[in-house]
Structure formats: C-alpha cells, structure tokens
Design a protein around this motif. Structure first.
Motif, mmCIF file in Angstrom:
data_model
loop_
_atom_site.group_PDB
_atom_site.id
_atom_site.type_symbol
_atom_site.label_atom_id
_atom_site.label_comp_id
_atom_site.label_asym_id
_atom_site.label_seq_id
_atom_site.Cartn_x
_atom_site.Cartn_y
_atom_site.Cartn_z
ATOM 1 N N PRO A 178 31.052 86.349 73.893
ATOM 2 C CA PRO A 178 32.315 86.427 73.140
ATOM 3 C C PRO A 178 32.983 85.068 72.974
ATOM 4 N N CYS A 179 32.974 84.247 74.037
ATOM 5 C CA CYS A 179 33.628 82.940 73.957
ATOM 6 C C CYS A 179 32.840 81.980 73.073
ATOM 7 N N ALA A 180 31.511 82.035 73.154
ATOM 8 C CA ALA A 180 30.690 81.178 72.303
ATOM 9 C C ALA A 180 30.893 81.525 70.835
ATOM 10 N N ALA A 181 30.971 82.826 70.532
ATOM 11 C CA ALA A 181 31.172 83.246 69.143
ATOM 12 C C ALA A 181 32.550 82.811 68.645
ATOM 13 N N TYR A 182 33.556 82.945 69.504
ATOM 14 C CA TYR A 182 34.904 82.518 69.108
ATOM 15 C C TYR A 182 34.937 81.012 68.862
ATOM 16 N N SER A 183 34.340 80.244 69.758
ATOM 17 C CA SER A 183 34.334 78.789 69.614
ATOM 18 C C SER A 183 33.670 78.375 68.304
ATOM 19 N N GLU A 184 32.535 78.971 67.998
ATOM 20 C CA GLU A 184 31.840 78.645 66.754
ATOM 21 C C GLU A 184 32.655 79.074 65.537
ATOM 22 N N ARG A 185 33.377 80.166 65.670
ATOM 23 C CA ARG A 185 34.216 80.643 64.562
ATOM 24 C C ARG A 185 35.314 79.623 64.250
ATOM 25 N N ILE A 186 35.914 79.076 65.298
ATOM 26 C CA ILE A 186 36.947 78.063 65.101
ATOM 27 C C ILE A 186 36.341 76.795 64.502
ATOM 28 N N LEU A 187 35.218 76.349 65.039
ATOM 29 C CA LEU A 187 34.592 75.124 64.542
ATOM 30 C C LEU A 187 34.109 75.265 63.101
ATOM 31 N N SER A 188 33.903 76.502 62.649
ATOM 32 C CA SER A 188 33.423 76.741 61.281
ATOM 33 C C SER A 188 34.538 76.881 60.261
ATOM 34 N N LEU A 189 35.797 76.879 60.720
ATOM 35 C CA LEU A 189 36.903 76.952 59.765
ATOM 36 C C LEU A 189 36.818 75.773 58.792
#
Length: 224
Positions: free
Chosen positions: A189-200
């Motif tokens: 969950p944290c890895a997916a969230y981190s990548e989601r933020i970095l992909s903004l």
C-alpha cells in the motif's frame, strides 16, 4: 474574486533548489494543487539563507515565500492555510470536520518532526543509493510515516491520504522522493501510494527541473 479581478493579481513564489529543498517542493506543489497561476522566483544558491536551509542549519525557513495580491506568506503550513482560504474549491483541506482536523494533525507532524529522517536521508532527486544502510533513528521515522500512510489510506479509502489530494499529500510528497533516492523498502500500500504521488504531473515537472539543475552547492554533493 471575479476572473477579471483574479487576472490582475500579481502572484509569485520564491523557492530555492529544486533538487535539494523539500520545503520549496511543498510550497510549490500546494500552489499547483490550488490551481494558482504564479511566477517562480529562484533564490541564488550563494544566498546565506538558502544555504542555511539546504544544509539544515536554519531554525526558520523563509522559503518558500508566497506573494499574492499584496499579501506575503512564508512557512509551508501558513501557505497551505492561505491557499485554502483563497481557493476553497481546490479542497486542500477535507470538507468533513474530523477529517480536516486529522489532516492538519499529520501535516503538522511532518512540519515539525522527523528530524532523524531529514538529517540521515536528505532530499536529493539526482541521486540513487541502492541498498542504502538506514540507521535505527531514521528507521523509526520511516515506520511512523508508513503507519500514518496506511491508517489514512485505509480510513479514507485512497487513492490519496484523505481520498482526494489535500495539503497532507503535499507535505509528505518529498518523503516519496527520499524513499526512492535511498531505496527504502515499503509494503504494497505504501509503495503504491508513493508511486502515485511521484507520478502526479506536477511532481514529474518538478523532478525533471531538479535533474536539470546545475550542481552549485558543493557541501551537499557528498557520498553517503
């Protein structure tokens, strides 16, 4: 404010290094999230206050600094609250009272805490350290941050900490870059969230600009 009146407002955001400054990123990202049209002003790397901020020597950061319609606001949380007042439609704070208090609490925690993480894993978007050795103090901060993330993502059902993008996501965005730079292992969950933020889109824009930034601050170009 009417569109015509808003168009006449002079707005600028003073920031420092895009590669090294987590505070500059937070202020800049908040302005982007609020949909604010602003001019970037970059403080030179030889400015004493800039160097103090980037070397973690300054007890009070005066960048980022937002100038909007004759109002000057520094301190990232103050900028976030000001933007929420002038652009409430952007949703920088949740509509629900309890969620709004929670958002302020975890944003404040990032604003004033995690000193071990800041000193051991300084922001450096150009660098990558596979297998980086993380000492116990910094690991405690990482564990607390990931606990916050997991709690928020579960409580508000994602995809961001409070469902939609809020000031909390902007406050924790630089942590996502640190986790990538220092190869911090995260659960799913944290890895997916981190990548989601970095992909903004705004984050991709910032990262590209950071990677194109000249190397001018010798003290920060160190081996870990």
């Amino acid at each position: 404010m009417t569109p015509m009146a808003e168009a006449s407002v002079t707005t600028s955001l003073t920031i420092s290094s895009k590669n090294y400054s987590s505070w500059a990123l937070r202020g800049w990202l908040l302005c982007k999230m609020a949909g604010l049209d602003f001019e970037e002003r970059i403080m030179p790397s030889d400015d004493p206050s800039t160097r103090a901020e980037l070397l973690l020597l300054s007890p009070s950061f005066l960048v980022p600094c937002l100038d909007h319609d004759g109002v000057t606001v520094w301190d990232t949380l103050a900028i976030a609250e000001y933007l929420n007042e002038i652009r409430p439609e952007a949703g920088l704070l949740p509509a629900d009272r309890a969620a709004r208090a929670h958002c302020r609490a975890i944003s404040g925690e990032m604003h004033s805490g995690f000193s071990n993480l800041r000193s051991a894993l300084p922001m450096n978007l150009k660098a990558h350290y596979p297998g980086f050795k993380i000492w116990a103090g910094a690991q405690g901060d990482i564990d607390r941050i990931t606990t916050v993330w997991r709690d928020c993502l579960a409580r508000y059902a994602g995809p961001y900490l409070f469902g939609t993008l809020t000031m909390a996501d902007a406050m924790y965005a630089p942590v996502c870059t640190r986790f990538r730079t220092y190869d911090v292992k995260l659960d799913a969950p944290c890895a997916a969230y981190s990548e989601r933020i970095l992909s903004l889109p705004a984050m991709r824009e910032w990262i590209m600009a950071a990677q194109a930034e000249p190397e001018e601050i010798e003290e920060l170009d160190v081996e870990f």
